[in-house]
Enzyme design. Structure first.
Site, PDB file in Angstrom:
ATOM      1  N   VAL A 266      24.724   5.494  23.130  1.00 49.33           N
ATOM      2  CA  VAL A 266      25.471   7.199  23.044  1.00 49.33           C
ATOM      3  C   VAL A 266      24.819   7.450  24.537  1.00 49.33           C
ATOM      4  O   VAL A 266      25.934   8.571  25.006  1.00 49.33           O
ATOM      5  CB  VAL A 266      25.397   7.618  22.111  1.00 49.33           C
ATOM      6  CG1 VAL A 266      25.882   9.841  21.911  1.00 49.33           C
ATOM      7  CG2 VAL A 266      25.836   7.344  20.520  1.00 49.33           C
TER       8      VAL A 266
ATOM      9  N   LYS B  40      25.129  12.154   7.033  1.00 49.08           N
ATOM     10  CA  LYS B  40      26.387  13.649   7.510  1.00 49.08           C
ATOM     11  C   LYS B  40      26.888  14.744   6.539  1.00 49.08           C
ATOM     12  O   LYS B  40      26.870  15.289   6.746  1.00 49.08           O
ATOM     13  CB  LYS B  40      26.699  12.421   8.131  1.00 49.08           C
ATOM     14  CG  LYS B  40      26.489  11.227   8.813  1.00 49.08           C
ATOM     15  CD  LYS B  40      27.793  10.775   9.658  1.00 49.08           C
ATOM     16  CE  LYS B  40      28.029   9.444  10.301  1.00 49.08           C
ATOM     17  NZ  LYS B  40      28.278   7.974  10.118  1.00 49.08           N
TER      18      LYS B  40
ATOM     19  N   VAL C 219      27.945  14.037  12.906  1.00 45.23           N
ATOM     20  CA  VAL C 219      28.757  14.185  12.180  1.00 45.23           C
ATOM     21  C   VAL C 219      30.314  13.414  12.434  1.00 45.23           C
ATOM     22  O   VAL C 219      30.456  13.672  13.075  1.00 45.23           O
ATOM     23  CB  VAL C 219      29.027  15.150  11.645  1.00 45.23           C
ATOM     24  CG1 VAL C 219      29.651  15.073   9.902  1.00 45.23           C
ATOM     25  CG2 VAL C 219      27.384  15.858  10.570  1.00 45.23           C
TER      26      VAL C 219
ATOM     27  N   GLU D 277      25.213  -2.751  11.063  1.00 43.25           N
ATOM     28  CA  GLU D 277      23.743  -3.199  11.506  1.00 43.25           C
ATOM     29  C   GLU D 277      23.700  -4.577  10.998  1.00 43.25           C
ATOM     30  O   GLU D 277      24.152  -4.948  10.121  1.00 43.25           O
ATOM     31  CB  GLU D 277      22.637  -1.970  10.964  1.00 43.25           C
ATOM     32  CG  GLU D 277      23.175  -0.508  11.673  1.00 43.25           C
ATOM     33  CD  GLU D 277      23.038  -0.419  13.108  1.00 43.25           C
ATOM     34  OE1 GLU D 277      22.194  -1.245  13.819  1.00 43.25           O
ATOM     35  OE2 GLU D 277      23.577   0.429  13.597  1.00 43.25           O
TER      36      GLU D 277
ATOM     37  N   GLY E 100      30.916   5.276  18.288  1.00 43.54           N
ATOM     38  CA  GLY E 100      31.613   4.313  19.796  1.00 43.54           C
ATOM     39  C   GLY E 100      30.868   5.268  21.031  1.00 43.54           C
ATOM     40  O   GLY E 100      30.605   6.295  20.740  1.00 43.54           O
TER      41      GLY E 100
ATOM     42  N   CYS F 143      17.813  11.622  26.992  1.00 42.57           N
ATOM     43  CA  CYS F 143      16.201  10.543  26.461  1.00 42.57           C
ATOM     44  C   CYS F 143      17.159   9.629  25.671  1.00 42.57           C
ATOM     45  O   CYS F 143      17.851  10.160  24.480  1.00 42.57           O
ATOM     46  CB  CYS F 143      15.472  11.844  25.336  1.00 42.57           C
ATOM     47  SG  CYS F 143      14.170  12.722  26.609  1.00 42.57           S
TER      48      CYS F 143
HETATM   49  N1  LIG Z   1      26.299   4.399  18.051  1.00 44.64           N
HETATM   50  C1  LIG Z   1      27.055   5.320  17.456  1.00 44.64           C
HETATM   51  O1  LIG Z   1      28.264   5.189  17.782  1.00 44.64           O
HETATM   52  C2  LIG Z   1      26.708   7.015  17.371  1.00 44.64           C
HETATM   53  C3  LIG Z   1      27.225   7.610  16.870  1.00 44.64           C
HETATM   54  C4  LIG Z   1      26.958   8.890  16.270  1.00 44.64           C
HETATM   55  C5  LIG Z   1      25.757   9.374  16.703  1.00 44.64           C
HETATM   56  N2  LIG Z   1      24.976   7.750  17.352  1.00 44.64           N
HETATM   57  C6  LIG Z   1      23.239   8.124  17.150  1.00 44.64           C
HETATM   58  O2  LIG Z   1      22.737   8.097  18.476  1.00 44.64           O
HETATM   59  C7  LIG Z   1      21.773   8.178  18.373  1.00 44.64           C
HETATM   60  C8  LIG Z   1      21.691   6.348  19.220  1.00 44.64           C
HETATM   61  O3  LIG Z   1      22.081   5.745  18.776  1.00 44.64           O
HETATM   62  P1  LIG Z   1      22.839   4.530  19.589  1.00 44.64           P
HETATM   63  O4  LIG Z   1      24.060   3.770  19.354  1.00 44.64           O
HETATM   64  O5  LIG Z   1      22.803   5.342  21.146  1.00 44.64           O
HETATM   65  O6  LIG Z   1      21.029   3.745  19.844  1.00 44.64           O
HETATM   66  P2  LIG Z   1      21.496   2.149  21.299  1.00 44.64           P
HETATM   67  O7  LIG Z   1      22.230   1.945  21.307  1.00 44.64           O
HETATM   68  O8  LIG Z   1      19.808   1.676  19.770  1.00 44.64           O
HETATM   69  O9  LIG Z   1      20.300   3.095  21.859  1.00 44.64           O
HETATM   70  C9  LIG Z   1      19.432   3.792  21.890  1.00 44.64           C
HETATM   71  C10 LIG Z   1      18.649   4.019  22.875  1.00 44.64           C
HETATM   72  O10 LIG Z   1      16.979   4.617  22.730  1.00 44.64           O
HETATM   73  C11 LIG Z   1      15.260   4.358  23.114  1.00 44.64           C
HETATM   74  N3  LIG Z   1      15.147   4.333  22.808  1.00 44.64           N
HETATM   75  C12 LIG Z   1      14.498   3.949  20.807  1.00 44.64           C
HETATM   76  N4  LIG Z   1      13.253   4.583  20.938  1.00 44.64           N
HETATM   77  C13 LIG Z   1      12.759   4.745  21.445  1.00 44.64           C
HETATM   78  C14 LIG Z   1      11.121   5.136  21.672  1.00 44.64           C
HETATM   79  N5  LIG Z   1      10.046   5.165  20.850  1.00 44.64           N
HETATM   80  N6  LIG Z   1      10.602   5.302  23.611  1.00 44.64           N
HETATM   81  C15 LIG Z   1      11.268   5.491  24.510  1.00 44.64           C
HETATM   82  N7  LIG Z   1      13.491   5.092  24.215  1.00 44.64           N
HETATM   83  C16 LIG Z   1      13.814   4.749  22.758  1.00 44.64           C
HETATM   84  C17 LIG Z   1      16.404   2.893  23.325  1.00 44.64           C
HETATM   85  O11 LIG Z   1      15.595   1.961  24.812  1.00 44.64           O
HETATM   86  P3  LIG Z   1      15.771   0.506  24.146  1.00 44.64           P
HETATM   87  O12 LIG Z   1      16.835  -0.388  24.435  1.00 44.64           O
HETATM   88  O13 LIG Z   1      14.535   0.235  25.178  1.00 44.64           O
HETATM   89  O14 LIG Z   1      15.331  -0.373  22.499  1.00 44.64           O
HETATM   90  C18 LIG Z   1      17.656   2.581  23.339  1.00 44.64           C
HETATM   91  O15 LIG Z   1      18.660   2.832  25.091  1.00 44.64           O
HETATM   92  C19 LIG Z   1      20.893   7.740  16.736  1.00 44.64           C
HETATM   93  O16 LIG Z   1      20.487   8.883  16.219  1.00 44.64           O
HETATM   94  C20 LIG Z   1      22.602   7.561  16.507  1.00 44.64           C
HETATM   95  O17 LIG Z   1      22.034   7.439  14.418  1.00 44.64           O
HETATM   96  C21 LIG Z   1      25.640   6.768  17.181  1.00 44.64           C
END
Ligand SMILES: NC(=O)c1ccc[n+]([C@@H]2O[C@H](COP(=O)([O-])OP(=O)(O)OC[C@H]3O[C@@H](n4cnc5c(N)ncnc54)[C@H](OP(=O)(O)O)[C@@H]3O)[C@@H](O)[C@H]2O)c1
Ligand SMILES: NC(=O)c1ccc[n+]([C@@H]2O[C@H](COP(=O)([O-])OP(=O)(O)OC[C@H]3O[C@@H](n4cnc5c(N)ncnc54)[C@H](OP(=O)(O)O)[C@@H]3O)[C@@H](O)[C@H]2O)c1
EC number: 1.1.1.3
Lengths: 435, 435
Positions: free
Chosen positions: A15, A204, A131, A189, A301, A10
């Site tokens: 990620v 974390k 984390v 951000e 990443g 999902c």
């Molecule tokens: N990015 C990193 O490096 C990283 C590292 C460690 C942990 N994390 C964690 O991993 C998780 C995801 O991060 P990310 O960076 O991959 O975020 P992201 O790039 O913003 O991706 C989030 C995804 O979830 C979808 N989404 C969000 N809310 C939704 C909803 N209510 N219903 C359906 N789809 C929904 C978004 O769709 P839309 O595009 O349509 O909004 C998007 O496809 C977060 O909890 C973050 O803290 C991220």
């Protein structure tokens, strides 16, 4: 014949796409490690992601379809946030699915509730990616160091913050300037509060502390102080004293309770962790048997984080059909083991301090400052006193103190600030020896 | 009620006593993590160890009594060596016991046979303590990085060697001098060959390579070169070029096969692993998804090594009554997964090189050397040319080359050594960028 493990993913953002791409590219290798045929049987994504070719996969625009899909064994939550994500995860658990998430905010805030629900249903919730991105730090603490009474841990667990402090040191740049670059590079951000105010690191840190000490997750008890007030001058003086400033999440088992705090910290430049630069993360863990150990790697990443998600999938796959008792408990300890230790308020925490004062350039100021410190039982371990710059009447006075209780230090600082010869608020940064 | 796990420990030397002491001191914590009541029900030791109070434990002077004791679930082999230890381990396995060992020599030489026997009996053999002491590096590669195609790994996996090189650099001391101190401090064995000739590191390297690449253990195919010929001058020149000399075990997946080699190596001083000093160990692992990750800690010692032994006990305890398929395979991959990749002979390995020559102080020598190198397609990436010291007619000429095949470089060196103007054998140390 390998047994199939049916995965539903999902969220197809950073990620999510990294996870799908790894599972596709390294499928044969991952299956050989897991002893299973790991199949992505459904992806829930509101829209496509150009970084991920999903042809051949079943896509739904409704993520709850995945949580309610009876064919899904393992739901991977990668949407982020704490509202829909919580509902999604609890729905999956109630439907008897294992859950894997990278969502530190969700675990930090609702982990206790989520783990209890999982236990009731006999499923597991795994969160290695939550984390320090790709570093297998959860596994290291929970399993690798299982023999140890953990004394403390200290982590560089926010890449953006570390990038900013590294640039400030390497290039003498100012905070605001580097922050803008970090935003342009996509590290920070648009609203960088989570990164620079220590909130992301706090999420974390509580997770690491629970794993280390066997305490419940208590996000509201973490002390956080941001890096926004770190001046280039402090970075330079720290260097002169043989220290570096790093934004650390620190959890420590002290005599009277557990310390949980995120703040900029001076650490000796010769410590390995002081040399962790840029967006990289590292966690230093001190166990009573093993001594200090350190874990280093990419903290964020698409693929580094996906690497941890997939390692959780492999773990779950391995014990999918096993009794729950054969799985590692979510927070490392069996449910009956509860450590009744209070979280110390920051006032009671003891550390050493770096103090920078702006003093009138007259004889006797240092002696007044030293007298006040001594009244509070605080001793001076090192000092830098500079001459006044051309045209300036104030001189910077930099001190390192011994270890002292925060409250006591704060009282001493107010007395110092009330001196006529001290013209600006005293800058105070905590110092840790990390040994 | 926690289920009992009945442990028998054979060998009560350094690691044996550390293991017993940890199990005793941290019992409640370890049991809470394992979800079991971990009991030492027998210790096999030829004599007492003053570092370990064994009152209350059943002691036998015959270690095979432990291997044949029907009440023992898990046998911990801590006697060392490859003869009696092998017999002991195979006896335990044939009696249906799980085995835990810290014995890298045994696993490196007889692991394939031992793991096959264990598989046939449905038991597991765990050996976290065999590589890098207290660092949970086996678990990290085998489980934490399970998503990754490992590209290469490089480890400081012999503490004695690292101690010697660190002292040479920090204090400008000579090899022989530091070796004597290491022996006096008890770091190095009386016969230090295993440490300084890279044999101990080779044992550990083949284990890491098997875990990383899914290849069988092939100790006889590791190339080893010792650190005995490293001169203080080379340490200093390396520093001048921005490098440090570390004794590395390197395993790499190259186009034509797998490289397995232990040798002193110049690495950029700014790499984190270049800052791992003294007796500490560290392993740098590069995965295709996660990028570089590093694991650091004590590589030896009673309790650090015991920490890993106990973490293995906890793992075994957790799946003691589970089907074998729920356990992590000994070398990380399911038995059907075999990578058919040859181990490359050192001649075919490609690296960059540090070359030090002693040249007659006359014009034209450098141009002759450069011409020969160029004939072999070798380019010069950096150079130091010093003036002759008072009263000496030779000047040192130091070069860093590009990456080139070992055989080609060796041919070039013999041509260089045949020059009239080159007066001594060319010193050659491999260089790795590790990125
Ligand atoms: N990015 C990193 O490096 C990283 C590292 C460690 C942990 N994390 C964690 O991993 C998780 C995801 O991060 P990310 O960076 O991959 O975020 P992201 O790039 O913003 O991706 C989030 C995804 O979830 C979808 N989404 C969000 N809310 C939704 C909803 N209510 N219903 C359906 N789809 C929904 C978004 O769709 P839309 O595009 O349509 O909004 C998007 O496809 C977060 O909890 C973050 O803290 C991220
Ligand atoms: N020391 C470390 O830091 C370290 C680190 C990683 C791995 N390891 C590995 O751990 C293993 C044990 O090392 P160690 O340093 O603990 O060695 P050690 O101090 O020499 O202890 C070995 C113990 O085994 C006993 N033993 C040896 N051969 C025996 C035999 N044939 N029958 C009965 N008992 C026998 C010895 O008894 P006696 O005293 O009567 O000879 C001694 O109690 C080795 O495989 C080593 O490579 C050690």
């Amino acid at each position: 014949m390998l047994k199939p493990v049916r995965v539903g993913i999902c969220g197809l953002g950073t990620v999510g796409s990294g996870t799908v791409n790894i599972l596709k590219r390294n499928k044969s290798l991952i299956d050989a490690r897991a002893g299973s045929d790991i199949q992505i049987i459904q992806i829930g994504a509101r829209r496509d992601n150009p970084h991920c070719d999903t042809s051949g996969y079943a896509i739904t625009r409704d993520i709850f379809e995945v949580a309610n899909n009876p064919d899904v064994d393992v739901l991977v939550e990668l949407i982020g946030g704490t509202t829909v994500a919580k509902e999604l995860v609890l729905t999956a658990i109630n439907n008897g699915k294992h859950v894997i998430t990278a969502n530190k905010a969700l675990i930090a805030h609702y982990g206790n509730e989520i783990f209890a629900a999982a236990k009731a249903k006999g499923v597991t919730v795994a969160f290695e990616a939550a984390v320090a991105g790709g570093i297998p730090i959860i596994k290291a603490i929970r399993e690798g160091l299982a023999a140890n009474r953990i004394e403390w841990l200290a982590g560089i667990i926010n890449g953006t913050g570390n990038f900013i402090l590294t640039e400030m040191r390497d290039k003498g740049r100012a905070f605001e300037d580097v922050l803008k670059e970090a935003q342009a590079l996509g590290y920070a951000e648009a609203d960088p509060t989570f990164d620079v105010e220590g909130i992301d690191a706090a999420h974390k840190l509580v997770i690491l502390a629970s794993l280390a000490f066997g305490i419940p997750l208590e996000i509201n008890k973490v002390f956080t102080e941001g890096i926004t007030k770190i001046a280039s001058a402090d970075v330079a003086y720290a260097e002169e004293l043989g220290y570096r400033i790093k934004n650390l999440g620190i959890a420590r088992r002290a005599a009277k309770g557990i310390e949980l705090r995120v703040h900029p910290t001076l650490i000796p430049a010769k410590r390995l962790i002081a040399n962790v630069d840029g967006v990289m993360n590292a966690v230093l863990v001190k166990g009573d048997a093993v001594g200090p150990t350190l874990y280093y790697g990419a903290g964020a990443g698409a693929e580094p984080t996906g690497s941890s998600v997939v390692s959780d999938i492999v773990d779950v796959a391995r014990t999918l059909t096993a009794d729950p008792e054969h799985r590692v408990p979510c927070l490392g300890f069996g449910a009956d083991f509860v450590i009744e230790q209070p979280i110390l308020p920051i006032d009671e925490v003891e550390t050493a301090y770096y103090l920078r004062m702006s003093a009138v350039d007259k004889p006797g100021v240092l002696s007044k400052v030293a007298t006040i410190l001594s009244d509070y039982g605080i001793s001076i371990e090192a000092m830098i006193q500079k001459e006044a710059k051309e045209g300036e009447s104030d001189v910077p006075l930099i001190l390192l103190t011994n270890r002292v209780q925060e409250k006591r230090l704060r009282d001493a600082i107010s007395r110092i600030e009330s001196l006529d010869s001290i013209n600006a608020p005293v800058v105070r940064i905590r110092v840790e020896a990390l040994k």
